[in-house]
Design an enzyme around this catalytic site. Structure first.
Site, PDB file in Angstrom:
ATOM      1  CG  ASP A 175      -0.168  -2.703  -0.548  1.00 15.38           C
ATOM      2  OD1 ASP A 175       1.111  -2.733  -0.760  1.00 15.38           O
ATOM      3  OD2 ASP A 175      -0.864  -3.357   0.405  1.00 15.38           O
ATOM      4  CG  HIS A 176       5.340   0.008  -1.320  1.00 11.52           C
ATOM      5  ND1 HIS A 176       4.810   0.190  -0.178  1.00 11.52           N
ATOM      6  CD2 HIS A 176       6.552  -0.430  -1.290  1.00 11.52           C
ATOM      7  CE1 HIS A 176       5.891  -0.421   0.720  1.00 11.52           C
ATOM      8  NE2 HIS A 176       6.660  -0.705  -0.126  1.00 11.52           N
ATOM      9  CG  HIS A 238       2.843  -3.687   2.621  1.00  9.82           C
ATOM     10  ND1 HIS A 238       2.206  -2.738   1.767  1.00  9.82           N
ATOM     11  CD2 HIS A 238       3.574  -2.853   3.451  1.00  9.82           C
ATOM     12  CE1 HIS A 238       2.516  -1.657   1.890  1.00  9.82           C
ATOM     13  NE2 HIS A 238       3.608  -1.618   3.080  1.00  9.82           N
TER      14      HIS A 238
END
Ligand code: BG6
Length: 507
Positions: A175-176, A238
């Site tokens: 999950d960036h 996010h």
């Protein structure tokens, strides 16, 4: 490091520049190689040339000949169809070649930078080719990009398929958002300081707001976005990462399992949504035409690859409640949208108002609540908003905004945000990645909302103008609780509603 989807956008814009940044920072071992895999046919030489073009276009730092020469000679390429077993046989040979030429010693990180339909295919094929097998000290790990599943059943099915070829500790679900320094700092802020934790609970906190607003529309991603929508695209991944880090109990260590256990407890503590609750606590929106930064922009339904009567939401606002001892009765409001008034990812911890009694006989009309504002991006930093006496004989209060900005204190090194994540995969530290049960717990929360929205089409789309702060119903969601969204463009912690001039001056 083997990158599936080597010809794709993610590889060009983020992965190659991030790995190069690691090389420049001397965080890669000498015994290192990159193997690009995708359908286009390139020779090693041609792919090295392409990588050189890419790095000059997308690097976040100056590209120096010495470090690029070191890097580029470690790049290899294998062409083929991800469904074809021959591709994996060729890959095996190339890995053998890198072992000889670069002394890579058999450790392998497979990065799936592909479209999600290939995740199960590539994992199964790697498994059947014996490429996921770990022997002795040799490790094999697989990085899986977002989106992980499309809903709860598909996420469970994907976890099951992956589990047939890999052990959980070999899987790194990315999950960036967790690659962002400001997100990682939430834990440091809460747990490396003694003053915040004692007030971080329902006794002192009135509510929490999370805003992730973007000014961009869907651009060329209409095809994907039509099947996703704002809820799937941003919330179970996010935004839930931000909420779990803000709400979790202190883990007993920074060990991945300890951190993931606490995050998962938060996801499981979220009150499950009934269809009635979806009606009352979840708002969806879709942007119409409007103006952003002085430019006219089209409605979502007029974007490329979007249906003219699309039901896809580009905005979502939700009120969540956590059923646990720390947070019972403290709402967590979240909102995210495309084509909104400002780019901002912000977490606001708003504290209860102090008793007014002392100020009754003064000219002070109202006490403003204190706030801690965590600016994830842009203008990364943290602000504490409080009241102070304005000097003078009459009792008047003024808003004070104490801010810490990362760039001011620590300088800024332009990074892609993927450096830490790639480095951690190589080190085998999964703390900043999602465990199988976390992903499923997240989908469990949003599934009833997906179901309810599917069953009842939105009859008011488009319901917000591009450049605005979303549909009116999102404002109502807080208003009926006697609260309002913080305007992320306000630096002093006060609401725009009372007028910019009023905000600057002491009350
Ligand atoms: C991606 C979403 O995961 O995150 C995009 O698919 C979104 O729609 C992006 O724009 C936001 O990331 P960032 O880092 O720009 O906040």
């Amino acid at each position: 490091m083997v990158i599936f989807g080597a010809g794709g956008d993610l590889t060009k814009r983020l992965l190659v520049p991030a790995i190069y940044n690691l090389a420049v920072s001397k965080l890669l071992p000498e015994q290192f190689a990159i193997v690009g895999v995708s359908i286009e046919s390139y020779s090693n030489e041609q792919f090295r040339e392409l990588a050189t073009k890419i790095i000059h276009q997308f690097a976040t730092c100056e590209v120096k000949d010495e470090s690029w020469d070191w890097f580029v000679k470690r790049i290899y390429y294998v062409a083929g169809d991800f469904h074809d077993a021959n591709l994996y046989a060729k890959l095996k040979d190339t890995l053998g070649q890198t072992e000889k030429e670069q002394e890579t010693q058999g450790n392998c990180l497979f990065y799936l930078a592909t479209s999600p339909e290939f995740f199960p295919v590539v994992v199964q094929q790697l498994g059947s080719a014996g490429l996921t097998k770990q022997e002795g000290e040799k490790w094999r790990r697989v990085v899986i990009e977002k989106p992980f599943g499309h809903d709860l059943p598909s996420a469970i099915a994907l976890n099951k398929t992956i589990g047939e070829s890999l052990e959980e500790k070999q899987v790194f679900r990315i999950d960036h958002y967790l690659g962002k320094e400001t997100v990682q700092n939430i834990m440091a802020f809460r747990f490396a300081n003694g003053i915040f934790e004692p007030v971080w609970n329902r006794r002192y906190v009135d509510h929490v707001q999370v805003t992730v607003s973007e000014t961009l529309g869907v651009e060329q991603r209409g095809g994907y976005y039509e099947t996703a929508g704002a809820l799937r695209d941003m919330v179970p991944n996010h935004i839930f990462q931000l909420i779990t880090l803000c709400a979790m109990e202190p883990p007993i260590s920074f060990d991945a399992q300890a951190v993931h256990d606490e995050q998962t407890k938060i996801l499981r503590a979220i009150q499950p949504f009934s269809s009635q609750m979806v009606l009352e606590q979840a708002v969806r929106g879709q942007y119409g035409a409007g103006e952003i930064d002085g430019k006219q922009v089209p409605a979502y339904r007029a974007e490329p690859h979007v249906a003219p009567d699309s039901q896809t939401e580009t905005f979502v606002a939700i009120a969540l409640h956590l059923d646990n001892w720390r947070w019972a009765g403290v709402p967590f409001y979240l909102r995210t949208g495309k084509r909104m008034g400002k780019v901002a990812t912000q977490i606001v911890i708003r504290f209860r108002r102090p008793p007014f009694m002392l100020f009754r006989k003064t000219s002070v009309a109202k006490l403003a609540p204190n706030e801690i504002v965590i600016n994830i991006q842009p203008d990364e930093g943290i602000a504490l908003n409080f009241e102070a006496k304005v000097p003078g004989p009459v009792v008047r209060l003024g808003a004070v905004n104490m801010t810490f900005e990362y760039s001011e204190y620590f300088g800024s090194t332009p990074q892609t945000g993927y450096e830490t994540l790639i480095y951690d995969c190589m080190m085998g530290d999964p703390t900043l990645f999602q465990r199988a049960d976390m992903v499923e717990a997240s989908w469990t929360v949003v599934q009833p909302i997906l179901d309810a929205w599917k069953a009842t089409p939105a009859n008011d789309f488009p319901n917000y103008a591009a450049g605005s702060w979303g549909p009116e119903k999102a404002a109502e969601l807080l208003r009926r609780d006697g609260r309002e969204w913080r305007d992320p463009s306000s630096t002093d912690g006060r609401h725009r509603a009372s007028g910019p001039a009023a905000q600057q001056k002491p009350a």
